[in-house]
Design an enzyme around this catalytic site. Sequence first.
Site, mmCIF file in Angstrom:
data_model
loop_
_atom_site.group_PDB
_atom_site.id
_atom_site.type_symbol
_atom_site.label_atom_id
_atom_site.label_comp_id
_atom_site.label_asym_id
_atom_site.label_seq_id
_atom_site.Cartn_x
_atom_site.Cartn_y
_atom_site.Cartn_z
ATOM 1 N N CYS A 286 -13.766 3.695 -65.924
ATOM 2 C CA CYS A 286 -12.539 4.484 -66.117
ATOM 3 C C CYS A 286 -12.539 5.389 -67.341
ATOM 4 C CB CYS A 286 -11.345 3.534 -66.192
ATOM 5 S SG CYS A 286 -11.172 2.519 -64.731
HETATM 6 N N1 LIG Z 1 -13.001 -1.404 -61.970
HETATM 7 C C1 LIG Z 1 -11.886 -1.214 -62.651
HETATM 8 O O1 LIG Z 1 -11.599 -1.931 -63.607
HETATM 9 C C2 LIG Z 1 -10.895 -0.134 -62.278
HETATM 10 C C3 LIG Z 1 -9.632 -0.145 -62.915
HETATM 11 C C4 LIG Z 1 -8.699 0.819 -62.564
HETATM 12 C C5 LIG Z 1 -9.023 1.762 -61.608
HETATM 13 N N2 LIG Z 1 -10.252 1.763 -60.999
HETATM 14 C C6 LIG Z 1 -10.513 2.771 -59.980
HETATM 15 O O2 LIG Z 1 -10.533 2.148 -58.704
HETATM 16 C C7 LIG Z 1 -11.487 2.798 -57.855
HETATM 17 C C8 LIG Z 1 -12.478 1.783 -57.313
HETATM 18 O O3 LIG Z 1 -13.213 1.249 -58.405
HETATM 19 P P1 LIG Z 1 -14.066 -0.076 -58.289
HETATM 20 O O4 LIG Z 1 -14.351 -0.481 -59.682
HETATM 21 O O5 LIG Z 1 -13.438 -1.068 -57.389
HETATM 22 O O6 LIG Z 1 -15.382 0.498 -57.573
HETATM 23 P P2 LIG Z 1 -16.571 -0.375 -56.928
HETATM 24 O O7 LIG Z 1 -17.767 0.508 -56.953
HETATM 25 O O8 LIG Z 1 -16.624 -1.718 -57.552
HETATM 26 O O9 LIG Z 1 -16.112 -0.597 -55.425
HETATM 27 C C9 LIG Z 1 -15.971 0.419 -54.505
HETATM 28 C C10 LIG Z 1 -16.366 -0.110 -53.140
HETATM 29 O O10 LIG Z 1 -16.126 0.929 -52.188
HETATM 30 C C11 LIG Z 1 -17.150 0.886 -51.229
HETATM 31 N N3 LIG Z 1 -17.185 2.166 -50.531
HETATM 32 C C12 LIG Z 1 -17.671 3.355 -50.950
HETATM 33 N N4 LIG Z 1 -17.489 4.302 -50.025
HETATM 34 C C13 LIG Z 1 -16.862 3.693 -48.977
HETATM 35 C C14 LIG Z 1 -16.404 4.138 -47.704
HETATM 36 N N5 LIG Z 1 -16.544 5.402 -47.317
HETATM 37 N N6 LIG Z 1 -15.826 3.229 -46.896
HETATM 38 C C15 LIG Z 1 -15.687 1.933 -47.265
HETATM 39 N N7 LIG Z 1 -16.101 1.461 -48.462
HETATM 40 C C16 LIG Z 1 -16.675 2.340 -49.293
HETATM 41 C C17 LIG Z 1 -18.388 0.556 -52.026
HETATM 42 O O11 LIG Z 1 -19.424 0.023 -51.215
HETATM 43 C C18 LIG Z 1 -17.834 -0.480 -53.021
HETATM 44 O O12 LIG Z 1 -17.947 -1.797 -52.524
HETATM 45 C C19 LIG Z 1 -12.096 3.903 -58.684
HETATM 46 O O13 LIG Z 1 -11.410 5.096 -58.459
HETATM 47 C C20 LIG Z 1 -11.849 3.455 -60.110
HETATM 48 O O14 LIG Z 1 -11.777 4.535 -61.010
HETATM 49 C C21 LIG Z 1 -11.187 0.815 -61.314
#
Ligand SMILES: NC(=O)c1ccc[n+]([C@@H]2O[C@H](COP(=O)([O-])OP(=O)(O)OC[C@H]3O[C@@H](n4cnc5c(N)ncnc54)[C@H](O)[C@@H]3O)[C@@H](O)[C@H]2O)c1
Length: 448
Positions: A286
């Site tokens: 982030c």
């Molecule tokens: N990790 C954090 O602490 C956090 C906190 C706040 C916001 N966010 C936001 O949340 C969002 C997700 O982050 P995350 O950390 O969970 O990411 P991540 O990479 O851990 O998980 C994303 C998942 O989406 C899947 N994916 C990708 N393309 C796909 C598709 N077309 N169809 C289905 N699945 C698909 C991936 O395989 C993966 O398992 C981002 O925008 C991030 O900025 C994350």
Amino acid sequence: MSSTSVNTIEALKHRIETREARVGIVGMGYVGLPLALLFSGERFRVTGFDIAADKVSTLNRGGSYIVRILPESIEEAQKAGFRATSDYSEIAAMDAVIICVPTPLNEYHEPDLSYVTGTVESLAPYIHDGQLIVLESTTYPGTTEEVMVPLLEKGNANSLKVVRAEGERGVHVAFSPEREDPGNDTVARHDIPKVIGGCDAGAVELGSALYGSIFRRVVPVSSPAVAEMTKLLENIYRCVNIALVNELKQLCMRMGIDMHEVIDAAKTKPFGFQAFYPGPGLGGHCIPIDPFYLSWKAREYDFRTRFIELAGEVNVNMPYFVIEQTAAALNEHRKSIKGSKILVLGLAYKRDIDDLRESPSLTLIELLREKGADVYYNDPYFAKVGRGRHYDLNMTNTPLDNLRQYDAVLIATDHSTYDYQGIVAQAQLVIDTRNATKGIRSGNIVRC
Ligand SMILES: NC(=O)c1ccc[n+]([C@@H]2O[C@H](COP(=O)([O-])OP(=O)(O)OC[C@H]3O[C@@H](n4cnc5c(N)ncnc54)[C@H](O)[C@@H]3O)[C@@H](O)[C@H]2O)c1
């Protein structure tokens, strides 16, 4: 509203209340999987969608690939009907769909919305009237209405529209930012208020009912763009304040003042001050990334986001500063980085988590290697580290013994399982970028 659309909304609210509503969560990562478990814990039947076949099969086996989520929690969720799939046609059976896919930057530091657009294109053929679709991925203001809505409308065969005004029929769309703070156990996830902004009032009403069943407080805002901007403000606030303390730490070091002592004293002020801590650079999905979503969008409006750029400059420079300090400390021992054996402690971007995305430790290792050091790492969360989007390290975890063999031990992440007293007692030289050795008076420590 027309009586039909009112009836559809009331019917779905009733299904949410009675837990008959089926919830689909797209993206079973650090955000999506815990969210799925929260809904399962509230007796919703949840389907997790992910394109990664290994994640889908692990989950369906009752396993977990995130350290802080135990397989027992997945098994528990399975009892409430949780399962995972890669088959988007199952979207048709969902009452609500929440999208939690990555939003990284591309090689030119511009937003890479390909995961969001890919997801929306895949699910568009299966959306249906009265369904709620919520985007949670962090992104710039305008994404929901300018990018997601047109793709949803273009991609379904039934000419289904996104509801924008009272009385219309179609699919309800909203944005609700994820606010998780991985590794922070001081606030329960359900105590973090959930902001939501919809394309129509029905989307907010439905979203509030859905999220209200797992979060204690829902905060409705007037549009998806306000919700998108809220998340960016929160992260930019952190990014700018971290840059401020990183800069002041460098000044304090020159002046012989302990910046951490200053922060500890300042935070006794009961109003108007929030403590942020210096470190070896920004990490995670982030804080190093999200601000650039806004600075990119701002260019469309002929606007320069100078605070973001300045904070980025200071924070990006931090690993280089740590390397300079390491070189200076080795110099005191008549050594150079070239040829030194250096152990980096901690790969994760922050304490006690198993996430190394954008971790400054990776940059530190690469910089040390470039300068000719023989580099090792220890991190209880990573048995090995191979290749990522921005690194190619190919290293395995080194046991924490015989620390005397290293010319320097560099504390990059302050995992709470480390015995810092023992590390300082054994090591020839400790470079501490996290104030992990606070209070230890003996040993050879350089705090930077
Ligand atoms: N990790 C954090 O602490 C956090 C906190 C706040 C916001 N966010 C936001 O949340 C969002 C997700 O982050 P995350 O950390 O969970 O990411 P991540 O990479 O851990 O998980 C994303 C998942 O989406 C899947 N994916 C990708 N393309 C796909 C598709 N077309 N169809 C289905 N699945 C698909 C991936 O395989 C993966 O398992 C981002 O925008 C991030 O900025 C994350």
